[in-house]
Design a protein around this motif. Structure first.
Motif, PDB file in Angstrom:
ATOM      1  N   ARG A 138       0.831  -1.204   0.000  1.00  0.00           N
ATOM      2  CA  ARG A 138       0.000   0.000   0.000  1.00  0.00           C
ATOM      3  C   ARG A 138       0.868   1.257   0.000  1.00  0.00           C
ATOM      4  O   ARG A 138       0.561   2.242  -0.677  1.00  0.00           O
ATOM      5  N   PHE A 139       1.958   1.224   0.760  1.00  0.00           N
ATOM      6  CA  PHE A 139       2.876   2.358   0.807  1.00  0.00           C
ATOM      7  C   PHE A 139       3.502   2.595  -0.563  1.00  0.00           C
ATOM      8  O   PHE A 139       3.551   3.727  -1.042  1.00  0.00           O
ATOM      9  N   VAL A 158       3.322   5.940  -2.909  1.00  0.00           N
ATOM     10  CA  VAL A 158       4.526   6.658  -3.325  1.00  0.00           C
ATOM     11  C   VAL A 158       4.593   6.764  -4.846  1.00  0.00           C
ATOM     12  O   VAL A 158       4.963   7.801  -5.393  1.00  0.00           O
ATOM     13  N   GLU A 159       4.212   5.700  -5.538  1.00  0.00           N
ATOM     14  CA  GLU A 159       4.254   5.694  -7.002  1.00  0.00           C
ATOM     15  C   GLU A 159       3.029   6.347  -7.617  1.00  0.00           C
ATOM     16  O   GLU A 159       2.847   6.305  -8.825  1.00  0.00           O
ATOM     17  N   ASP A 160       2.177   6.928  -6.779  1.00  0.00           N
ATOM     18  CA  ASP A 160       0.970   7.632  -7.206  1.00  0.00           C
ATOM     19  C   ASP A 160       0.025   6.723  -7.997  1.00  0.00           C
ATOM     20  O   ASP A 160      -0.576   7.117  -8.983  1.00  0.00           O
TER      21      ASP A 160
END
Length: 95
Positions: free
Chosen positions: A41-42, A46-48
């Motif tokens: 999920r993180f 971060v990678e949008d």
């Protein structure tokens, strides 16, 4: 050598060296699964990318609903009055 035997060997080695014993196998499995889920999920954030929650559940639901429709066992028009058989009551009259 299985995991239990390896753990026993590690505990023996730890006591001989005076170091803390390792955790038992399987003790933190669910915590590891949660950490992997949180990491995915993180990375999605971060990678949008939009995270796709419940993809596995959705795939299973789609699999079972399509299997039920193709086999003709659920919702058949000829069996409108049938119900599931009760345990110990013999077979149902739906045949």
């Amino acid at each position: 050598m299985n995991a239990t035997q390896q753990h026993m060997l590690d505990v023996y080695r730890a006591t001989r060296l005076g170091t803390p014993a390792p955790p038992a196998p399987g003790l933190n499995d669910w915590q590891a699964v949660r950490e992997v889920r949180d990491y995915r999920r993180f990375r999605a954030a971060v990678e949008d990318r939009s995270p796709r929650p419940h993809r596995f559940r959705a795939a299973l639901a789609n699999l079972f609903t399509s299997a039920g429709r193709s086999s003709g066992t659920r919702g058949s028009a000829g069996r409108a009055g049938c119900s599931r058989p009760v345990a110990g009551a013999g077979s149902s009259a739906c045949g």
